[in-house]
Structure formats: C-alpha cells, structure tokens
Design a protein around this motif. Structure first.
Motif, PDB file in Angstrom:
ATOM      1  N   UNK A 125     -18.620  17.545   4.262  1.00 43.65           N
ATOM      2  CA  UNK A 125     -18.736  17.251   5.823  1.00 43.65           C
ATOM      3  C   UNK A 125     -17.503  17.355   6.658  1.00 43.65           C
ATOM      4  N   UNK A 126     -16.420  17.183   5.755  1.00 41.30           N
ATOM      5  CA  UNK A 126     -14.779  17.297   6.814  1.00 41.30           C
ATOM      6  C   UNK A 126     -15.457  15.818   8.173  1.00 41.30           C
ATOM      7  N   UNK A 127     -15.280  15.079   6.872  1.00 43.16           N
ATOM      8  CA  UNK A 127     -14.272  13.868   7.246  1.00 43.16           C
ATOM      9  C   UNK A 127     -13.700  13.227   6.907  1.00 43.16           C
ATOM     10  N   UNK A 128     -12.623  13.915   8.088  1.00 48.41           N
ATOM     11  CA  UNK A 128     -11.353  13.247   7.856  1.00 48.41           C
ATOM     12  C   UNK A 128     -10.822  11.990   7.453  1.00 48.41           C
ATOM     13  N   UNK A 129     -11.359  10.480   7.769  1.00 50.67           N
ATOM     14  CA  UNK A 129     -11.346   9.566   7.850  1.00 50.67           C
ATOM     15  C   UNK A 129     -11.720   9.256   6.095  1.00 50.67           C
ATOM     16  N   UNK A 130     -13.068  10.007   5.829  1.00 49.84           N
ATOM     17  CA  UNK A 130     -13.433   9.415   4.750  1.00 49.84           C
ATOM     18  C   UNK A 130     -12.894   9.361   3.667  1.00 49.84           C
ATOM     19  N   UNK A 131     -12.274  10.647   3.902  1.00 47.01           N
ATOM     20  CA  UNK A 131     -11.476  11.547   3.077  1.00 47.01           C
ATOM     21  C   UNK A 131     -10.105  11.103   2.103  1.00 47.01           C
ATOM     22  N   UNK A 132      -9.154  10.443   3.806  1.00 43.07           N
ATOM     23  CA  UNK A 132      -8.286  10.035   3.315  1.00 43.07           C
ATOM     24  C   UNK A 132      -8.442   8.557   2.490  1.00 43.07           C
ATOM     25  N   UNK A 133      -9.134   7.861   3.417  1.00 44.11           N
ATOM     26  CA  UNK A 133      -9.952   7.036   2.410  1.00 44.11           C
ATOM     27  C   UNK A 133      -9.898   6.720   0.817  1.00 44.11           C
ATOM     28  N   UNK A 134     -10.744   8.247   0.314  1.00 47.39           N
ATOM     29  CA  UNK A 134     -11.538   7.811  -0.790  1.00 47.39           C
ATOM     30  C   UNK A 134     -10.180   8.368  -1.901  1.00 47.39           C
ATOM     31  N   UNK A 135      -9.510   9.560  -1.237  1.00 53.42           N
ATOM     32  CA  UNK A 135      -7.746   9.734  -1.184  1.00 53.42           C
ATOM     33  C   UNK A 135      -6.741   8.236  -1.893  1.00 53.42           C
ATOM     34  N   UNK A 136      -7.063   7.686  -0.817  1.00 51.38           N
ATOM     35  CA  UNK A 136      -6.084   6.430  -1.216  1.00 51.38           C
ATOM     36  C   UNK A 136      -6.580   5.275  -1.872  1.00 51.38           C
ATOM     37  N   UNK A 137      -8.072   5.575  -2.449  1.00 49.45           N
ATOM     38  CA  UNK A 137      -8.125   4.560  -2.921  1.00 49.45           C
ATOM     39  C   UNK A 137      -8.914   4.693  -4.306  1.00 49.45           C
ATOM     40  N   UNK A 138      -9.180   6.256  -4.644  1.00 49.23           N
ATOM     41  CA  UNK A 138      -9.394   6.835  -5.965  1.00 49.23           C
ATOM     42  C   UNK A 138      -8.354   6.674  -6.915  1.00 49.23           C
ATOM     43  N   UNK A 139      -7.441   6.595  -7.152  1.00 45.84           N
ATOM     44  CA  UNK A 139      -5.975   6.642  -7.404  1.00 45.84           C
ATOM     45  C   UNK A 139      -6.196   5.110  -7.881  1.00 45.84           C
TER      46      UNK A 139
END
Length: 163
Positions: A125-139
C-alpha cells in the motif's frame, strides 16, 4: 479505507493485548523466579505499547480501537497471584512455568506472523507510517519469542527429570 487492513490491525491489536496479558499473568504466577517476574513485565510493556500504536494506525483504516491496553492489574492480579499460590501447593510450580512459557511462545509466534502480514501489506500500500510501525514492533515480538524459547530450554530438562 481498506476493510481488510482494518481487520488485520484489529486482530493484531487483540493478539498483542492477549500476549501482554499472558506475560503479566506468568510474571505474577512466578514471582519468585526473577528472570520471569522482571523480564516478563518488561516484555509485556512492549506489547502494551504496540496496542497503543495499533490503535492510532487503526483510525487511518476506519477501525476504532481502545488505545489503553487491557488492564488486569490491581485486584484481579492480586486474586490471580493468590490463586497461583494455592494452586502451587497442589501442582508442581515448575510444570506450571513450562505451561506458561509454552503459551507465551505460542502467542508471540502468532503475533510475529501478524506483524509480517501487516508489514507486507504496508509495503504493498506504500503506507510508510504502518511500515515503520511494523519494522519497529516486529523485532520486539521476535525478542519476546526468543526469550520464551530460551527460558523453556533452560528450565525444561531440570523440570522433567527431577522427581
């Protein structure tokens, strides 16, 4: 907005709340095991923060989620701790610890998969905010998973071979 994405965010919100609750319950039940008590509480805080952040993201996709993590503190936590003490008199606390760690591992694995799905979706979706959250929370979720696995490994043999 996209209903499927909103449903995925809502499901992850629920799963993170469950994981935080499981970590806090295990922490309360095994208060004398310092690695479980203190680390369990620290790891639960990560999930509670994920709940808040997912609630904020949910608004973008038309989902109204409670930003406050489910609170099981106070009287309920005290009752659960007392119940665990009474239960511990009749059941082996070491076996209960293995059961709790297994449940934490199972729930963290599910949350990890949900974060992966959300990250792939955010990329598409090219949703940068959601991607940033996933990249922060998943680890952080992967760290919760590894902690449960490590604690299982360090406790399983002694628990199972000790009469």
């Amino acid at each position: 907005m996209n209903t499927k994405v909103g449903l995925a965010i809502a499901e992850l919100h629920r799963a993170e709340n469950d994981l935080a609750g499981e970590l806090l319950q295990a922490s309360d039940r095994h208060r004398t095991e310092h690695d479980i008590f203190y680390l369990g509480r620290d790891l639960a805080r990560w999930s509670q923060e994920h709940v808040r952040e997912l609630a904020a993201q949910g608004e973008t996709y038309g989902v109204d989620l409670d930003p406050d993590p489910d609170d099981e503190g106070g009287l309920l936590a005290a009752a659960r701790q007392k119940g665990a003490e009474l239960l511990g008199r009749h059941h082996d606390p070491a076996l209960l610890l293995l059961k709790d760690l297994r449940e934490i591992h199972r729930k963290a694995a599910g949350v990890s998969l949900d974060w992966e799905i959300l990250a792939q979706t955010a990329q598409a979706l090219k949703d940068d905010d959601l991607l940033t959250l996933a990249k922060t929370a998943h680890p952080q979720t992967l760290r919760q998973l590894r902690w449960a696995n490590a604690m299982l490994k360090s406790n399983a043999a002694q628990t199972m071979v000790t009469p």
